[in-house]
Structures are given as C-alpha cells and as structure tokens.
Motif scaffolding. Structure first.
Motif, PDB file in Angstrom:
ATOM      1  N   ILE A 183      -0.994  -0.410  -1.459  1.00 27.66           N
ATOM      2  CA  ILE A 183      -2.175  -0.482  -0.589  1.00 27.66           C
ATOM      3  C   ILE A 183      -2.342  -1.909  -0.074  1.00 27.66           C
ATOM      4  N   PHE A 184      -2.173  -2.879  -0.966  1.00 30.27           N
ATOM      5  CA  PHE A 184      -2.251  -4.288  -0.591  1.00 30.27           C
ATOM      6  C   PHE A 184      -1.207  -4.617   0.477  1.00 30.27           C
TER       7      PHE A 184
ATOM      8  N   THR B 262       0.194  -2.563   2.547  1.00 25.23           N
ATOM      9  CA  THR B 262      -0.173  -1.862   3.777  1.00 25.23           C
ATOM     10  C   THR B 262      -1.179  -2.685   4.578  1.00 25.23           C
ATOM     11  N   VAL B 263      -2.157  -3.268   3.896  1.00 26.98           N
ATOM     12  CA  VAL B 263      -3.138  -4.119   4.569  1.00 26.98           C
ATOM     13  C   VAL B 263      -2.437  -5.339   5.174  1.00 26.98           C
ATOM     14  N   CYS B 264      -1.491  -5.930   4.440  1.00 23.67           N
ATOM     15  CA  CYS B 264      -0.727  -7.073   4.968  1.00 23.67           C
ATOM     16  C   CYS B 264       0.059  -6.670   6.202  1.00 23.67           C
ATOM     17  N   TRP B 265       0.700  -5.517   6.145  1.00 26.08           N
ATOM     18  CA  TRP B 265       1.496  -5.012   7.263  1.00 26.08           C
ATOM     19  C   TRP B 265       0.610  -4.797   8.486  1.00 26.08           C
ATOM     20  N   LEU B 266      -0.567  -4.210   8.282  1.00 25.90           N
ATOM     21  CA  LEU B 266      -1.498  -3.988   9.391  1.00 25.90           C
ATOM     22  C   LEU B 266      -1.976  -5.320   9.984  1.00 25.90           C
TER      23      LEU B 266
ATOM     24  N   MET C 261      -1.957  -5.705  -8.722  1.00 28.77           N
ATOM     25  CA  MET C 261      -3.340  -5.749  -8.249  1.00 28.77           C
ATOM     26  C   MET C 261      -4.371  -5.555  -9.364  1.00 28.77           C
ATOM     27  N   LEU C 262      -4.062  -4.775 -10.372  1.00 25.32           N
ATOM     28  CA  LEU C 262      -5.071  -4.446 -11.390  1.00 25.32           C
ATOM     29  C   LEU C 262      -4.673  -4.878 -12.798  1.00 25.32           C
TER      30      LEU C 262
END
Length: 181
Positions: free
Chosen positions: A74-75, A77-81, A43-44
C-alpha cells in the motif's frame, strides 16, 4: 515568457512537480532500502509499542510478514501514484525543451526537497507520533530515527542550495518553460 524572465519565475513552474516527484521517489528509496533490502522494518513492525492501538503483526511469523508486506505494498502504491502525479504535472507545465528539463538543477533541487520533506513528515509521524515503526528498532532506535530526520533536513537544505544555482532557459517570447541548469 520572454528571455528576461527571472529564474524564480521558472523555478515556480518546477516546484510542485519536483516536490511531488521527490516525495514519491524518496518513499521508494525508503521502502526498497529499509523495508525490502535491509529488512530493518516494515510498515507495522513496531505496533506492539505504537501510540494508536494498531494490532501487532510480528514480522518474524508468516502471517505477520504477510500483513506487513500488504501494508508495504500500500505504501509503495502511494509512492507510485505520487511519481505518476509529479510526472503528469511536469508534463502539463513544461511544453518545450522537455529533454533539457531533466538536466535542470532546479528540477533536481525540488525533487530532493520533496525527498527531504518525505523523510521529515514520515519520520515525525510514523516514528515519533504514531510509533508504528522505527528506522531500526531496538537499542538506539531513537538515534536512528533522529538520523533519518537529520537526513531529511540536510536533503531540503542542500536541495534549496542546488536549485538556486539553476539558470533559466532562453525561451522565445510567449513560450512557457523551466530552468535549464
């Protein structure tokens, strides 16, 4: 809905859950393939050249890789959500013939639209506007980033063609439901 409902009415039932599922699954494909398996970026990884002043975490050091891994988490987690949300919307909207929904060209078309939209939004924001990472950093990175955007556009275009070929289910009067194929 009666058997005379139009395919467009059935497609609208699947549009939102399909797109949300596609965004989540497209994000997973990106994260698993590009971040983890190929290790082309995290990501960074380009924040030493970003446009917003995020601290650089060199992925070739243990502390840098650790921080990049946290942001990859974190990325994911957003995909999972997004996937859970898409499934919840789909489950709430489709009350009959749920098994047939998964063979629906319309559902898979909207999911591929979602994946394409993920590529387009993530590619424009992260690669071009923010500059926090690139598909493959280094010489030719612009071409890799443009190919990522092209893939997103092709997914959206092809997916719209795929979902247009969907046929409505034969439903009893008053029963909500999506397309069958």
């Amino acid at each position: 809905m009666a058997q005379t409902d139009t395919p467009g009415e059935h497609a609208s039932v699947l549009r939102l859950p399909g797109i949300v599922l596609g965004v989540g699954l497209g994000g997973f494909a990106d994260g698993i393939l590009l971040h983890q398996l190929l290790q082309w970026h995290h990501m960074l990884t380009s924040t030493d050249q970003d446009r917003i002043g995020v601290k650089y975490y060199d992925p070739d050091t243990v502390p840098g890789l650790r921080m990049n891994t946290v942001w990859d988490g974190i990325f994911h987690t957003v995909c999972w959500l997004a996937v859970l949300t898409g499934l919840a919307i789909l489950y709430a909207r489709v009350t009959q013939d749920r098994r047939r929904v998964w063979t629906s060209r319309v559902l898979w078309g909207w999911m591929l639209v979602g994946w394409g939209l993920f590529n387009l939004v993530e590619g424009v924001l992260d690669h071009h506007v923010l500059g926090i990472h690139h598909v493959y950093a280094g010489d030719g990175q612009l071409w890799w980033d443009l190919a990522f955007l092209l893939m997103g556009a092709l997914l959206v275009g092809g997916a719209l063609l795929l979902q247009r070929g969907g046929r409505p289910l034969a439903l009893p009067a008053g029963a909500p439901g999506p397309d069958a194929r």
